[in-house]
Scaffold this motif. Structure first.
Motif, mmCIF file in Angstrom:
data_model
loop_
_atom_site.group_PDB
_atom_site.id
_atom_site.type_symbol
_atom_site.label_atom_id
_atom_site.label_comp_id
_atom_site.label_asym_id
_atom_site.label_seq_id
_atom_site.Cartn_x
_atom_site.Cartn_y
_atom_site.Cartn_z
ATOM 1 N N ARG A 135 0.830 -1.215 0.000
ATOM 2 C CA ARG A 135 0.000 0.000 0.000
ATOM 3 C C ARG A 135 0.867 1.269 0.000
ATOM 4 O O ARG A 135 0.738 2.143 0.849
ATOM 5 N N PHE A 136 1.721 1.369 -1.007
ATOM 6 C CA PHE A 136 2.605 2.531 -1.114
ATOM 7 C C PHE A 136 1.827 3.728 -1.657
ATOM 8 O O PHE A 136 1.195 3.650 -2.716
ATOM 9 N N ARG A 137 1.870 4.835 -0.925
ATOM 10 C CA ARG A 137 1.205 6.058 -1.390
ATOM 11 C C ARG A 137 2.121 6.737 -2.402
ATOM 12 O O ARG A 137 3.096 7.377 -2.037
ATOM 13 N N THR A 138 1.765 6.607 -3.696
ATOM 14 C CA THR A 138 2.657 7.122 -4.743
ATOM 15 C C THR A 138 2.630 8.640 -4.806
ATOM 16 O O THR A 138 3.551 9.243 -5.330
ATOM 17 N N ARG A 139 1.518 9.256 -4.361
ATOM 18 C CA ARG A 139 1.271 10.700 -4.476
ATOM 19 C C ARG A 139 0.918 11.109 -5.903
ATOM 20 O O ARG A 139 0.714 12.288 -6.177
ATOM 21 N N ASP A 140 0.874 10.146 -6.828
ATOM 22 C CA ASP A 140 0.465 10.472 -8.199
ATOM 23 C C ASP A 140 -1.054 10.466 -8.294
ATOM 24 O O ASP A 140 -1.704 9.569 -7.749
ATOM 25 N N LEU A 141 -1.593 11.458 -9.003
ATOM 26 C CA LEU A 141 -3.039 11.543 -9.161
ATOM 27 C C LEU A 141 -3.460 10.987 -10.513
ATOM 28 O O LEU A 141 -2.907 11.360 -11.557
ATOM 29 N N THR A 142 -4.416 10.082 -10.481
ATOM 30 C CA THR A 142 -4.917 9.485 -11.717
ATOM 31 C C THR A 142 -6.271 8.862 -11.430
ATOM 32 O O THR A 142 -6.818 9.031 -10.343
ATOM 33 N N ARG A 143 -6.821 8.142 -12.421
ATOM 34 C CA ARG A 143 -8.086 7.434 -12.174
ATOM 35 C C ARG A 143 -8.084 6.144 -12.975
ATOM 36 O O ARG A 143 -7.308 6.005 -13.940
ATOM 37 N N ILE A 144 -8.956 5.239 -12.575
ATOM 38 C CA ILE A 144 -9.140 4.003 -13.342
ATOM 39 C C ILE A 144 -10.100 4.331 -14.476
ATOM 40 O O ILE A 144 -11.161 4.919 -14.241
ATOM 41 N N LEU A 145 -9.723 3.955 -15.699
ATOM 42 C CA LEU A 145 -10.611 4.226 -16.822
ATOM 43 C C LEU A 145 -11.649 3.107 -16.903
ATOM 44 O O LEU A 145 -11.306 1.929 -16.794
ATOM 45 N N PRO A 146 -12.906 3.479 -17.072
ATOM 46 C CA PRO A 146 -13.940 2.443 -17.097
ATOM 47 C C PRO A 146 -13.947 1.674 -18.422
ATOM 48 O O PRO A 146 -13.461 2.176 -19.434
ATOM 49 N N GLY A 147 -14.476 0.451 -18.386
ATOM 50 C CA GLY A 147 -14.727 -0.319 -19.610
ATOM 51 C C GLY A 147 -13.533 -1.134 -20.064
ATOM 52 O O GLY A 147 -12.397 -0.869 -19.668
ATOM 53 N N PRO A 148 -13.815 -2.127 -20.925
ATOM 54 C CA PRO A 148 -12.742 -2.994 -21.421
ATOM 55 C C PRO A 148 -11.956 -2.329 -22.547
ATOM 56 O O PRO A 148 -12.426 -1.380 -23.167
ATOM 57 N N CYS A 149 -10.741 -2.835 -22.801
ATOM 58 C CA CYS A 149 -9.928 -2.300 -23.907
ATOM 59 C C CYS A 149 -10.102 -3.224 -25.114
ATOM 60 O O CYS A 149 -10.081 -4.447 -24.959
#
Ligand code: COA
Ligand code: AMP
Ligand code: ZN
Length: 432
Positions: A296-310
């Motif tokens: 559980r390393f806090r990367t401090r990077d901000l992002t999001r999980i993209l919804p849906g399959p590729c």
């Protein structure tokens, strides 16, 4: 199409089963380290048995400060005789953060790198030039072993010396190169100075770009300048380095390799998980590293999980490009810098006054770090040779600390504009 089809296209429930199995192993290894050995929550989770990957939330976070506090051996979970390499991250004050690898870890990392590059369309017939710092930087050896595993002809060019980079590209017919996006503007300039056009005068078809934030527009500009497709590569030293998340040929977000990492996105203030699709701080856990598991390393990077399959068929979820940080770290020329590192140096010098500010600017297509430093009254009035000496001294001290040569401007006391409230220490005026 795939480097390891069975793992890359594993259905989600089998992937979770694999994660639970690997997390259990990682925790069993982790408690051998003195840091995680002190953590009762791990023992409790192991005793009760992990039934769902979400139970990872019962464990505490690990931060960069934890890694620094327990420097140098506190996170080592293996016998020292089995450790074969260490890497260390730029951008910390005092103790660096160090990550140890045994042979298994290096092989697993090289495999993730090969998988990532394959997903971006790189093949063994390619000639791959790695324009990135070797040594303790993970982008050097990290890419190197992946390129070799994939079977390309590798050119371990390292950073710097742009004319030589161009000569290497032309002499050996480089088809793929890895570099940080902000450097590619400088490289393109040198092509122009030499009256060359990378679109016509090289065989490049792919660039791998990463290690620093960049926009979609920046990517498109790079693609246009070099006549290539450019793929986003994300990683961090604490999770090996590159090979954590990578774009496939669809260029629609970065597949994060979930057989090797557990991914969580949290609200950096409440530390609670945010729903898929919402931006938050990325938290990561290693699943296949033996010498030094990190939980559980806090990367401090901000992002999001993209919804849906590729459409590529890979089932590993995709991260959006990094949109910022939840701390004040910035990256210049591929080196991580915390303003506190600069402040720590300046405030030790008796000649330096109370204020300073860091201005990041693109000068002649190269990103530069300018540090404006207020000098105390008596010094500022003093002899020019002394000021010149002070400027050189500060340049060396900062260069040694952050690995990038700053441009130092010594200014009169009171001349740096005061912000209301919190001082603004970094002005980022770089061309994005
Ligand atoms: N990658 C490759 N080359 C770079 C670079 C980068 N990120 N940033 C600058 N350079 C080049 C410059 O263009 C210059 O070469 P040129 O004049 O022939 O074009 C040369 O390196 C020195 O540049 P300078 O601005 O004087 O460097 P500096 O002293 O401020 O910084 C570096 C020194 C560039 C060597 C250091 O910042 C570094 O090693 N950066 C790379 C870090 C890296 O690879 N990070 C990725 C980790 S995954
Ligand atoms: P290091 O530990 O020195 O490898 O630096 C890792 C940090 O670099 C990450 O935590 C990010 O902040 C940044 N980084 C790496 N890759 C990317 C990328 N593709 N886009 C944006 N930032 C990146
Ligand atoms: Zn895909």
């Amino acid at each position: 199409m795939y480097w390891e089809q069975s793992l890359e296209t594993l259905d989600r429930s089998s992937l979770e089963k694999l994660q639970i199995e690997r997390l259990t192993n990682s925790l069993q290894l982790a408690v051998r380290s003195s840091h995680y050995g002190r953590c009762p929550a791990i023992g409790r989770l192991l005793d009760s048995g992990i039934k769902s990957i979400e139970q990872i939330r019962d464990l505490p976070f690990t931060t960069k400060d934890d890694l620094r506090r327990d420097f140098p051996w506190g996170f080592l979970a293996a016998d020292k005789k089995d450790v074969v390499r260490l890497h260390s991250s730029s951008g910390t004050t005092g103790n660096p953060t160090v990550v140890y690898h045994n042979r298994h870890d290096l092989d697993s990392w090289a495999n993730l790198m090969a998988r990532s590059l394959y997903a971006a369309g790189v093949r063994e017939t390619d000639v791959f030039q790695n324009i990135c710092g070797y040594g303790l930087f993970t982008g050097g050896l990290g890419f190197q072993y992946g390129i070799e595993k994939l079977g390309c002809l590798s050119i371990p060019a390292g950073a710097g010396n742009s004319p030589r980079q161009i000569k290497l590209m032309r002499d050996f017919g480089t088809t793929v190169a890895h570099a940080i996006p902000s450097y590619l503007g400088r490289l393109f300039d040198v092509f122009k100075e030499e009256d060359l056009d990378p679109r016509e005068d090289t065989r490049l078809h792919t660039l791998v770009i990463g290690a620093e934030p960049h926009t979609e527009e920046h990517r498109r500009r790079i693609e246009e300048m070099f006549g290539v497709r450019a793929f986003n590569s994300f990683g961090l030293s604490e999770m090996n380095g590159p090979g954590v998340a990578f774009e496939c040929i669809e260029q629609n977000g970065l597949h994060v390799w979930e057989d090797a990492f557990v991914v969580e996105i949290i609200d950096p203030d409440t530390l609670e998980p945010v729903p898929d699709g919402e931006i938050g701080e990325l938290v990561m856990t290693t699943l296949d590293r033996q010498a030094m598991p990190v939980i559980r390393f806090r990367t401090r990077d901000l992002t999001r999980i993209l919804p849906g399959p590729c459409p590529c068929g890979r089932t590993h979820r995709r991260l959006d490009r990094i949109s910022g940080r939840s701390d004040d770290m910035f990256i210049i020329k591929g080196c991580n810098v915390f303003p506190m590192q600069v402040e720590g140096i300046l405030m030790k010098l008796p000649e330096v006054g109370d204020d300073y500010r860091i201005i990041l600017q693109t000068i002649e297509d190269q990103d530069e770090m300018i540090v404006e430093v207020e000098v105390k009254k008596d010094w500022f009035r003093g002899d020019l040779t002394l000021l010149d000496r002070l400027q050189k001294h500060i340049t060396h001290l900062i260069r040694d600390e952050v690995l990038v040569r700053p441009l130092i401007r010594l200014v009169e006391p009171g001349s740096i504009p005061k912000a209301e409230g919190k001082a603004v220490r970094v002005l980022d005026q770089r061309r994005k």
